[in-house]
Design an enzyme around this catalytic site. Structure first.
Site, PDB file in Angstrom:
ATOM      1  N   LYS A   1      14.401  35.748 -14.905  1.00  0.00           N
ATOM      2  CA  LYS A   1      14.096  35.867 -13.470  1.00  0.00           C
ATOM      3  C   LYS A   1      13.348  37.179 -13.189  1.00  0.00           C
ATOM      4  O   LYS A   1      12.420  37.214 -12.374  1.00  0.00           O
ATOM      5  CB  LYS A   1      15.391  35.810 -12.661  1.00  0.00           C
ATOM      6  CG  LYS A   1      15.242  36.174 -11.178  1.00  0.00           C
ATOM      7  CD  LYS A   1      14.198  35.318 -10.455  1.00  0.00           C
ATOM      8  CE  LYS A   1      14.264  35.444  -8.956  1.00  0.00           C
ATOM      9  NZ  LYS A   1      14.082  36.791  -8.423  1.00  0.00           N
TER      10      LYS A   1
ATOM     11  N   GLU B   1       5.014  37.229 -10.606  1.00  0.00           N
ATOM     12  CA  GLU B   1       4.778  37.037  -9.165  1.00  0.00           C
ATOM     13  C   GLU B   1       4.025  38.233  -8.579  1.00  0.00           C
ATOM     14  O   GLU B   1       3.078  38.064  -7.798  1.00  0.00           O
ATOM     15  CB  GLU B   1       6.130  36.860  -8.481  1.00  0.00           C
ATOM     16  CG  GLU B   1       6.099  36.741  -6.973  1.00  0.00           C
ATOM     17  CD  GLU B   1       7.501  36.710  -6.407  1.00  0.00           C
ATOM     18  OE1 GLU B   1       7.788  37.507  -5.480  1.00  0.00           O
ATOM     19  OE2 GLU B   1       8.325  35.910  -6.885  1.00  0.00           O
TER      20      GLU B   1
END
Length: 580
Positions: free
Chosen positions: A292, A299
């Protein structure tokens, strides 16, 4: 006060990296400790040794009061043998294994899973699970939110959600073996929640932490629960509040048998794509948090790449917000299709409701915030010796954006180049090529980091499965992800995404346009750290020989560091000057 400082030191010694103390507490602590430390050092005072866990001799209290003017807090009880030292209140020595009493709950009233933490994500995820037919008990530090979600569940058709007023009732309302998801802020709130819930839980129960958490903290928490034989998993979560209600991307790390306990629930409540549910097991505890973290780093890079393209379209080509919105919408039906491109055209087309003039985006201050996962990614890239320039430059861009006043001052002093004449259509086509190629590089860097960590920690993460979990429900979901899955499925030992035959061909095809786009930015004074950083990554990776030989020679010259030769095995040093 010094007790706050003591708590901080104790947390650090336990390895709790989320520990913190208020700055006013810390300043007051040093006001007390500084004169004490000076006196101890100047007068060579030898410390009095006392039993571990004890408060210390009474003389210590007198010394602190005399030198620092502070009366030690008597609200804490410290035991020396069987003697409790406290001026007032109950001093009964606690039991080593205090008996926990849970309220009685009929078996038919117990729930299949519990969720603690009812901010927006928690509320929506609870409703998600309940809407899939799973009975959910919810709890929160403040009971009004519990009442709110129970009422909401009732209004949505009597969804099976039960509220608990406290931790004891929450745990008592769960079927054994108990399964609990906590969705609270990372750091100390997680530790406090774990302590509160674990006190009532039993061997074989499971706690899943869904916070944005540093991976080694999850490893530490799993170890802390081992004496009670309570399973612990770290679950990386990506997606917005809407996804929490309709399907998130869930990345889990922990004991395999623990995942088996919740697999049916999580896979049904995750985002669903043609490749399957976007919830899966990645490896031992810590691996889910790590994946993550890298997801968030990718991102960061993706968002910065889009911002750089936006900058050129707006400030060099003079396109309006509506024109750019139309372009990004068009691109979203091409190889660039992704959640971030989709929201970009929606943002650019949004009119400003407050003023009734122009678009919202033009009124937003150009300062980008960050929560820390991008920074963690770069720290880990350095620790694992993995190059990640696309991600690193996106972090630098956020840092520079925060220096708003300095930038405004510099803009009046440092000259900008004169904009060159442009062939608009060619620039747009070049930017499209550059954006796609740079995105591929960003994923290549992130996956290389996951591979390196997986190897060093023995996690055995399947990169194809890792990418598959990102195909739906998460922020970086994109059209190119199934192709990345295919690349690592076809060759699990693929050293880098860039050398997959399919992606290598696409990058070679876009190379000239990509270089023109970067050159155009540089010539016209448009900062493009992530577009150019991605290209530099490609150019460094594709070269069989780099100028690192000169750098290593310099290290040998001034630092005596050895070097290797290309024509002979071994390690060498050279006397570069007569004086040496």
């Amino acid at each position: 006060n010094p007790d706050a400082y003591t708590r901080l030191i104790f947390d650090v010694l336990q390895g709790k990296q989320g520990a913190f103390v208020r700055d006013d507490e810390l300043r007051r602590a040093w006001e007390i400790f500084t004169p004490l430390l000076h006196k101890i050092e100047n007068e060579n005072i030898r410390p009095i040794i006392y039993k571990q866990g004890g408060r210390g001799p009474l003389e210590a209290d007198d010394f602190v009061k005399k030198v620092a003017g502070y009366d030690r807090n008597e609200d804490y009880v410290f035991y020396e043998g069987d003697v409790a030292r406290k001026s007032e209140g109950n001093t009964e020595k606690p039991s080593v294994n205090p008996k926990v009493v849970l309220p009685e709950v009929a078996e038919e009233d117990k729930c299949q899973i519990g969720l603690w933490g009812l901010a927006a994500m928690g509320q929506n995820f609870a409703l998600n699970m309940a809407s899939h037919g799973f009975s959910v008990c919810v709890g929160n530090s403040s009971t009004p939110k519990v009442d709110t979600i129970v009422k909401c569940a009732k209004d949505e058709g009597n969804l099976p959600i039960t509220g608990a007023k406290d931790a004891a009732e929450f745990v008592a309302t769960l079927k054994k073996p108990r399964k609990v998801i906590i969705l609270v802020q990372g750091g100390k709130p997680v530790d406090e929640t774990l302590s509160k819930l674990a006190a009532y839980m039993e061997p074989g129960d499971l706690i899943i932490d869904g916070s944005n958490e540093w991976f080694s903290n999850s490893i530490g928490r799993a170890k802390s629960l081992e004496p009670k034989n309570i399973h612990f998993m770290g679950m990386g979560i990506s997606g917005d509040e809407e996804c929490a209600r309709n399907g998130l991307s869930l990345m889990l790390g922990g004991p395999r048998e623990a995942f088996d306990m919740v697999e049916e629930i999580l896979t049904k409540c995750a985002a669903q794509t043609s490749t399957g549910p976007c919830a899966g097991y990645l490896g031992p505890v810590g691996s889910g948090n790590y994946v993550k973290m890298v997801h968030d780093g990718i991102e960061y890079g993706d968002m910065q790449l889009i911002a750089e393209v936006y900058d050129v379209l707006s400030n060099c080509l003079g396109m309006t917000n509506d024109e750019m919105a139309a372009l990004f919408k068009e691109w979203n039906s091409t190889e660039l299709s992704s959640y971030l491109v989709e929201i970009t055209y929606k943002i650019l087309s949004k009119k400003d409701d407050l003023t009734g003039k122009g678009h919202v985006v033009d009124y937003i201050l150009d300062k980008t915030g960050m929560k820390g996962t991008g920074k963690w990614t770069i720290e880990e890239a350095a620790e694992r010796a993995v190059a990640a320039p696309t991600i690193a430059s996106s972090l630098d861009a956020r840092v520079l954006s925060a220096q708003k006043e300095e930038r405004e001052y510099a803009s009046k002093i440092l000259a900008a180049p004169i904009l060159s004449k442009v062939e608009k259509e060619q620039v747009i086509n070049d930017l499209r090529a550059a954006l796609y190629a740079s995105k591929v590089c960003s994923y290549a860097q992130g996956l290389s980091l996951i591979r390196a960590a997986s190897h060093q920690f023995g996690w055995n993460i399947n990169l194809s499965e890792c990418v598959r979990l990102w195909t739906g429900g998460c922020i970086i979901r994109a059209e190119l992800l199934p192709k990345i899955c295919e690349a690592f499925t076809n060759n699990p030992a693929l050293p880098n995404l860039l050398v997959d035959p399919s992606f290598a061909g696409e990058l070679n095809l876009r190379s000239v346009a990509w270089r023109r786009a970067v050159a155009f930015c540089v010539t016209n004074g448009i900062a493009c750290p992530s577009l150019s950083g991605s290209l530099a990554y490609l150019d460094s990776y594709r070269r069989a020989r780099l100028p690192a030989n000169l750098t290593q020679a310099q290290r040998n010259f001034f630092g005596g560091h050895v070097y290797e030769r290309s024509d002979a095995p071994g390690r060498f040093r050279t006397d570069w000057t007569d004086s040496r």
